[in-house]
Motif scaffolding. Structure first.
Motif, mmCIF file in Angstrom:
data_model
loop_
_atom_site.group_PDB
_atom_site.id
_atom_site.type_symbol
_atom_site.label_atom_id
_atom_site.label_comp_id
_atom_site.label_asym_id
_atom_site.label_seq_id
_atom_site.Cartn_x
_atom_site.Cartn_y
_atom_site.Cartn_z
ATOM 1 N N GLY A 1 3.824 41.555 -43.127
ATOM 2 C CA GLY A 1 5.239 41.838 -42.940
ATOM 3 C C GLY A 1 5.473 42.992 -41.977
ATOM 4 O O GLY A 1 4.544 43.713 -41.579
ATOM 5 N N GLY A 2 6.759 43.163 -41.614
ATOM 6 C CA GLY A 2 7.112 44.203 -40.661
ATOM 7 C C GLY A 2 6.930 45.608 -41.192
ATOM 8 O O GLY A 2 6.550 46.524 -40.445
ATOM 9 N N GLY A 3 7.204 45.798 -42.499
ATOM 10 C CA GLY A 3 7.052 47.123 -43.105
ATOM 11 C C GLY A 3 5.646 47.658 -42.962
ATOM 12 O O GLY A 3 5.431 48.769 -42.431
ATOM 13 N N PRO A 4 4.631 46.918 -43.411
ATOM 14 C CA PRO A 4 3.249 47.371 -43.254
ATOM 15 C C PRO A 4 2.839 47.545 -41.787
ATOM 16 O O PRO A 4 2.008 48.396 -41.469
ATOM 17 C CB PRO A 4 2.443 46.248 -43.916
ATOM 18 N N THR A 5 3.424 46.733 -40.901
ATOM 19 C CA THR A 5 3.123 46.868 -39.478
ATOM 20 C C THR A 5 3.601 48.214 -38.954
ATOM 21 O O THR A 5 2.890 48.899 -38.210
ATOM 22 C CB THR A 5 3.787 45.734 -38.661
ATOM 23 N N VAL A 6 4.795 48.612 -39.347
ATOM 24 C CA VAL A 6 5.348 49.900 -38.945
ATOM 25 C C VAL A 6 4.485 51.037 -39.497
ATOM 26 O O VAL A 6 4.196 52.018 -38.800
ATOM 27 C CB VAL A 6 6.807 50.045 -39.414
ATOM 28 N N VAL A 7 4.058 50.908 -40.743
ATOM 29 C CA VAL A 7 3.201 51.929 -41.361
ATOM 30 C C VAL A 7 1.902 52.074 -40.560
ATOM 31 O O VAL A 7 1.431 53.191 -40.316
ATOM 32 C CB VAL A 7 2.889 51.557 -42.829
ATOM 33 N N ALA A 8 1.344 50.953 -40.149
ATOM 34 C CA ALA A 8 0.109 50.983 -39.355
ATOM 35 C C ALA A 8 0.341 51.671 -38.014
ATOM 36 O O ALA A 8 -0.526 52.407 -37.522
ATOM 37 C CB ALA A 8 -0.399 49.560 -39.131
ATOM 38 N N GLY A 9 1.513 51.432 -37.433
ATOM 39 C CA GLY A 9 1.837 52.079 -36.169
ATOM 40 C C GLY A 9 1.990 53.576 -36.309
ATOM 41 O O GLY A 9 1.441 54.355 -35.519
ATOM 42 N N VAL A 10 2.705 53.994 -37.332
ATOM 43 C CA VAL A 10 2.916 55.424 -37.581
ATOM 44 C C VAL A 10 1.583 56.122 -37.848
ATOM 45 O O VAL A 10 1.335 57.235 -37.380
ATOM 46 C CB VAL A 10 3.873 55.634 -38.772
ATOM 47 N N GLY A 11 0.707 55.449 -38.586
ATOM 48 C CA GLY A 11 -0.578 56.041 -38.940
ATOM 49 C C GLY A 11 -1.609 55.992 -37.828
ATOM 50 O O GLY A 11 -2.712 56.537 -37.980
ATOM 51 N N GLY A 12 -1.281 55.340 -36.714
ATOM 52 C CA GLY A 12 -2.224 55.260 -35.607
ATOM 53 C C GLY A 12 -3.389 54.327 -35.884
ATOM 54 O O GLY A 12 -4.428 54.413 -35.238
ATOM 55 N N HIS A 13 -3.211 53.392 -36.820
ATOM 56 C CA HIS A 13 -4.274 52.442 -37.143
ATOM 57 C C HIS A 13 -4.405 51.360 -36.073
ATOM 58 O O HIS A 13 -5.416 50.648 -36.021
ATOM 59 C CB HIS A 13 -4.009 51.803 -38.505
ATOM 60 N N VAL A 14 -3.371 51.209 -35.259
ATOM 61 C CA VAL A 14 -3.395 50.298 -34.112
ATOM 62 C C VAL A 14 -2.831 51.044 -32.913
ATOM 63 O O VAL A 14 -2.130 52.048 -33.065
ATOM 64 C CB VAL A 14 -2.562 49.013 -34.376
#
Length: 328
Positions: free
Chosen positions: A189-202
């Protein structure tokens, strides 16, 4: 007098035996909706579709005449959620979120449902996808990202909201238009995608308003490009891909669908309630604050639009030889 009473009792007994409704004098059958309505969202809490519907819930019950319970069923490219929905009763008390990702997945792999499985009710919002990066990313604009992707083919990671979903499909079309190759990283989902972006995981993420709005405002994320013809009125500071030299525009739509066999009158009632909400002054303020880009398409027009979108994404999948549904 006694004989009349006996006849009335006999009539009531017969009605009860054949299953007919029995009402006391002056009592009428409850009008629809008589209880809560369930709305299934096959993506996680915090994603664009989830945010949109939760924003609607602040005002919608006023026009719908009943509360709406949002049930999230994330994962599996939305397939498990829709498979579960197919087992529900078409009694007007169960609806589903219906969006771009609802149909893209059907062309990536074999699914138990298709665009004909559900009945389109109303489109509520549409939004172009945007490419976001962590606030401390070395990429300052879209060309920085593309230059790195050309130097390191298949190594620059680009997160999306689910394999075969709308943001994934648009990201695939984006890389083809740009002549690069990303390492696509799916999320539930979009929520986890945003979290990954904020965390620098991608390295970057492919999502769309309202996903990422709060994080952009706080500086946790930065927008490299929006896949729209022109800058968005609500986000004038974010550049388009077009103005950076890449002629690429594509976005997603989000709405509601009913189970096949649902009473047309019930479908019309739900459609009208959503439409009235879209015109409500209080809701318009909430929608703007949430970053929703409202886009009304109703009933028959929505059905035709989905048929066109279905063909578009089938062509994208086939031309790029994606997924395992079709033989290449």
């Amino acid at each position: 007098m006694k004989r009349k009473v006996i006849s009335s009792a006999a009539i009531l007994l017969i009605l009860a035996l054949i299953g007919g409704p029995v009402f006391a004098e002056g009592q009428a059958e409850k009008e629809y909706p008589a209880r809560d309505i369930e709305l299934m969202v096959p993506w996680g809490v915090g994603g664009a579709t989830d945010i949109m519907f939760r924003t609607f819930m602040s005002v919608l019950p006023k026009y719908l005449g009943a509360p709406v319970i949002i049930v999230n069923r994330p994962g599996g490219g939305a397939v498990p959620g829709y498979a579960e929905a197919m087992q529900k009763k078409a009694d007007g008390y169960y609806f589903v979120a219906w969006a771009t990702a609802s149909i893209t997945k059907t062309h990536m792999s074999k699914t138990p449902y298709s665009t004909d499985t559900f009945e389109p009710v109303i489109n509520l919002a549409s939004s172009p996808v945007w490419i976001l990066v962590p606030g401390d990313s070395p990429y300052k604009d879209l060309n920085d990202l593309l230059a790195d992707a050309k130097r390191r083919p298949g190594q620059v990671t680009l997160g999306n909201a689910g394999a075969g979903g709308g943001t994934h499909m648009i990201a695939l079309a984006f890389e083809k238009a740009a002549g690069v190759k990303f390492n696509h990283v799916p999320h539930a989902g979009g929520g986890p995608t945003v979290v990954a972006g904020v965390g620098g995981h991608v390295d970057a993420i492919s999502v769309g308003p309202p996903e990422g709005v709060a994080q952009l405002e706080s500086g946790q994320l930065r927008c490299l490009a929006i896949f729209a013809e022109e800058r968005l009125e609500d986000f004038p500071d974010y550049p388009t891909a077009v103005e950076q030299g890449l002629d690429f525009t594509l976005g997603q739509w989000r709405g509601v669908a009913a189970l096949k066999g649902t009473d047309p009158a019930h479908i019309r009632h739900v459609h009208d309630a959503f439409k009235k909400t879209m015109e409500d002054p209080d809701f318009l303020v909430l929608a703007k604050n949430a970053g929703l880009l409202l886009d009304y398409i109703g009933l028959d027009d929505f059905k035709k639009y989905i048929e066109e979108q279905d063909k578009l994404y089938e062509d994208i999948v086939r031309s790029n030889k994606l997924g395992d549904r079709y033989e290449y």
